[in-house]
Enzyme design. Sequence first.
Site, PDB file in Angstrom:
ATOM      1  N   LYS A 214       0.895  -1.270   0.131  1.00 32.39           N
ATOM      2  CA  LYS A 214      -0.097  -0.005   0.043  1.00 32.39           C
ATOM      3  C   LYS A 214       0.993   1.203   0.118  1.00 32.39           C
ATOM      4  O   LYS A 214       2.103   1.185   0.565  1.00 32.39           O
ATOM      5  CB  LYS A 214      -0.967   0.080   1.438  1.00 32.39           C
ATOM      6  CG  LYS A 214      -2.168   0.676   1.104  1.00 32.39           C
ATOM      7  CD  LYS A 214      -3.157   0.037   0.586  1.00 32.39           C
ATOM      8  CE  LYS A 214      -4.640   0.638   0.448  1.00 32.39           C
ATOM      9  NZ  LYS A 214      -5.700  -0.252  -0.086  1.00 32.39           N
TER      10      LYS A 214
ATOM     11  N   VAL B 215     -17.914   3.339  -3.624  1.00 25.09           N
ATOM     12  CA  VAL B 215     -18.515   1.893  -3.196  1.00 25.09           C
ATOM     13  C   VAL B 215     -19.790   2.050  -2.574  1.00 25.09           C
ATOM     14  O   VAL B 215     -20.830   1.133  -3.134  1.00 25.09           O
ATOM     15  CB  VAL B 215     -17.523   1.196  -2.436  1.00 25.09           C
ATOM     16  CG1 VAL B 215     -18.206  -0.368  -1.891  1.00 25.09           C
ATOM     17  CG2 VAL B 215     -16.274   1.162  -2.980  1.00 25.09           C
TER      18      VAL B 215
ATOM     19  N   GLY C  60     -21.274   6.069   4.595  1.00 19.80           N
ATOM     20  CA  GLY C  60     -20.207   6.302   3.350  1.00 19.80           C
ATOM     21  C   GLY C  60     -21.117   6.044   2.056  1.00 19.80           C
ATOM     22  O   GLY C  60     -21.134   4.687   1.891  1.00 19.80           O
TER      23      GLY C  60
ATOM     24  N   GLY D 107     -19.699   6.806  -0.827  1.00 19.38           N
ATOM     25  CA  GLY D 107     -18.745   7.141  -1.969  1.00 19.38           C
ATOM     26  C   GLY D 107     -18.875   6.195  -3.377  1.00 19.38           C
ATOM     27  O   GLY D 107     -20.012   5.731  -3.624  1.00 19.38           O
TER      28      GLY D 107
HETATM   29  P1  NAD Z   1     -14.723   7.169  -1.281  1.00 14.61           P
HETATM   30  O1  NAD Z   1     -13.813   8.156  -0.706  1.00 14.61           O
HETATM   31  O2  NAD Z   1     -15.158   7.451  -2.787  1.00 14.61           O
HETATM   32  O3  NAD Z   1     -16.117   7.410  -0.262  1.00 14.61           O
HETATM   33  C1  NAD Z   1     -15.935   7.536   1.046  1.00 14.61           C
HETATM   34  C2  NAD Z   1     -17.226   8.165   1.508  1.00 14.61           C
HETATM   35  O4  NAD Z   1     -17.435   8.229   3.131  1.00 14.61           O
HETATM   36  C3  NAD Z   1     -17.366   9.449   1.161  1.00 14.61           C
HETATM   37  O5  NAD Z   1     -18.664   9.666   0.457  1.00 14.61           O
HETATM   38  C4  NAD Z   1     -17.270  10.447   2.512  1.00 14.61           C
HETATM   39  O6  NAD Z   1     -17.931  11.688   2.340  1.00 14.61           O
HETATM   40  C5  NAD Z   1     -17.707   9.173   3.580  1.00 14.61           C
HETATM   41  N1  NAD Z   1     -17.242   9.771   4.935  1.00 14.61           N
HETATM   42  C6  NAD Z   1     -15.848  10.171   5.214  1.00 14.61           C
HETATM   43  N2  NAD Z   1     -15.738  10.185   6.424  1.00 14.61           N
HETATM   44  C7  NAD Z   1     -17.030  10.114   6.970  1.00 14.61           C
HETATM   45  C8  NAD Z   1     -17.643   9.898   8.366  1.00 14.61           C
HETATM   46  N3  NAD Z   1     -16.943  10.225   9.326  1.00 14.61           N
HETATM   47  N4  NAD Z   1     -18.922   9.611   8.107  1.00 14.61           N
HETATM   48  C9  NAD Z   1     -19.750   9.111   7.225  1.00 14.61           C
HETATM   49  N5  NAD Z   1     -19.598   9.025   6.077  1.00 14.61           N
HETATM   50  C10 NAD Z   1     -17.731   9.596   5.797  1.00 14.61           C
HETATM   51  O7  NAD Z   1     -14.189   5.612  -0.921  1.00 14.61           O
HETATM   52  P2  NAD Z   1     -14.614   4.476  -1.501  1.00 14.61           P
HETATM   53  O8  NAD Z   1     -13.908   4.242  -2.864  1.00 14.61           O
HETATM   54  O9  NAD Z   1     -15.933   4.298  -1.632  1.00 14.61           O
HETATM   55  O10 NAD Z   1     -14.069   3.616  -0.381  1.00 14.61           O
HETATM   56  C11 NAD Z   1     -15.037   3.240   0.661  1.00 14.61           C
HETATM   57  C12 NAD Z   1     -14.282   2.283   1.915  1.00 14.61           C
HETATM   58  O11 NAD Z   1     -14.114   0.984   1.137  1.00 14.61           O
HETATM   59  C13 NAD Z   1     -12.784   2.750   2.082  1.00 14.61           C
HETATM   60  O12 NAD Z   1     -12.463   2.385   3.711  1.00 14.61           O
HETATM   61  C14 NAD Z   1     -11.820   2.041   1.365  1.00 14.61           C
HETATM   62  O13 NAD Z   1     -10.667   1.962   1.600  1.00 14.61           O
HETATM   63  C15 NAD Z   1     -12.933   0.869   1.096  1.00 14.61           C
HETATM   64  N6  NAD Z   1     -12.267   0.121   0.040  1.00 14.61           N
HETATM   65  C16 NAD Z   1     -12.737   0.492  -1.220  1.00 14.61           C
HETATM   66  C17 NAD Z   1     -12.182  -0.221  -2.564  1.00 14.61           C
HETATM   67  C18 NAD Z   1     -12.716   0.478  -3.787  1.00 14.61           C
HETATM   68  O14 NAD Z   1     -12.499  -0.494  -4.753  1.00 14.61           O
HETATM   69  N7  NAD Z   1     -12.798   1.638  -3.948  1.00 14.61           N
HETATM   70  C19 NAD Z   1     -11.926  -1.504  -2.284  1.00 14.61           C
HETATM   71  C20 NAD Z   1     -11.600  -1.970  -1.134  1.00 14.61           C
HETATM   72  C21 NAD Z   1     -11.942  -1.196   0.088  1.00 14.61           C
END
Ligand code: NAD
Length: 366
Positions: free
Chosen positions: A80, A189, A185, A187
């Site tokens: 990472k 995902v 969250g 985002g």
């Molecule tokens: P992202 O940054 O697109 O979305 C994260 C969301 O969480 C955002 O909408 C943000 O506003 C919200 N957020 C942040 N702090 C918060 C809080 N305190 N309370 C509520 N909401 C909050 O990220 P993502 O790509 O959707 O990934 C989400 C999670 O999944 C992360 O932890 C990431 O590490 C994990 N993950 C993602 C992937 C991927 O393919 N994108 C793969 C494996 C794991």
Amino acid sequence: MSVFTHEAMHDHQMLVFIQDKAVGLKAIIALHNTRLGPALGGCRMYPYASETEALADVLRLSEGMTYKAALAGLPLGGGKAVILADPRKDKSPQLWRAFGDAVQNLQGLYITAEDSGTCVQDLHQVAQVCDYVVGIQQKPCIGGGWRSGDPSPSTAYGVYVGIQASVAFRLQRQDLRGLRIGIQGLGQVGMALAHLLHAQGARLYVQDIDADKQTKCAQVFGAQVLTEEDFWHADLDVIAPCALGGVLTQARAASIKAKVIAGAANNQLEDMRVADALKRRGILYAPDYVINAGGLIDVAYESQGQYQAAQVQAHIEQIGERLHGIYQQAQHQGRSTADIAQETALHCLSHAQAARHTQAMASASA
Ligand code: NAD
């Protein structure tokens, strides 16, 4: 700041500290384990409060990637990168080039990808000077059409499959219709997951610090918006943490009403004792690096130059069976699901090491 004696420094093989003051780059790349193959893991950009916090994050995340790849049956190791910067104002082409140079210098030991705070456009800039970047190629969709290289839709699909398997095991239900599912969250995902769950008739309860995303989810999927405080105490069937790590604390484990916790966020457990607390209360926890492996599976096929949507989907769907196996074993042995997942991943690694040793001995004596 201690490094070798850091509490999250376990069997990590290599840490690379990168600094380029001229372009404002301060980054750490952690290679936890490369026994199964090159270390693949995203690059996170985050305004860490301290260097110690950044180090802890990259150590925990890279270790999780090793287990994720091993349990997903991929020939990859765990790594990472974290960049200590604010993604809203610190990005520049020069910074991405400097980061790309650093990854290129590792000559394929580490393959980078998107993570929180970084996006496909950033990775395209990294790829201008670096051969070891994934999540940038356009991909075919099942049923036709193309999508960007972003692996998030595949992560969301894996989480959806994992929720189905978890609900079947814990709630003895074969469908999601009418189930109350909370998503923290919304985002890349979380929003895609909301779409999939809504299509199956689940009732959604959501929370995000971004009010616009909450409103969108309420309008499009009829979701009920909760405050953070209410989210963790709500009368839900399933909680899907899809925002941050460390959200499953002892205090929350003692009060959560949901019977299933199954979401995308990495490192959800504050520590392993929380997994035991959840088990004692009969709450089924889907180990994060098992359920959120869809994105890794997606970019692994991309990195091998063999991306076929149907094959990737079939591989992601194995997440359901894998979780079921872990749940059964945890039940039989009276142990937490997190404990079983970690033991299984370590078993895969030592098996791979033994196989490699045997192969080396055979070629030495040939
Ligand atoms: P992202 O940054 O697109 O979305 C994260 C969301 O969480 C955002 O909408 C943000 O506003 C919200 N957020 C942040 N702090 C918060 C809080 N305190 N309370 C509520 N909401 C909050 O990220 P993502 O790509 O959707 O990934 C989400 C999670 O999944 C992360 O932890 C990431 O590490 C994990 N993950 C993602 C992937 C991927 O393919 N994108 C793969 C494996 C794991």
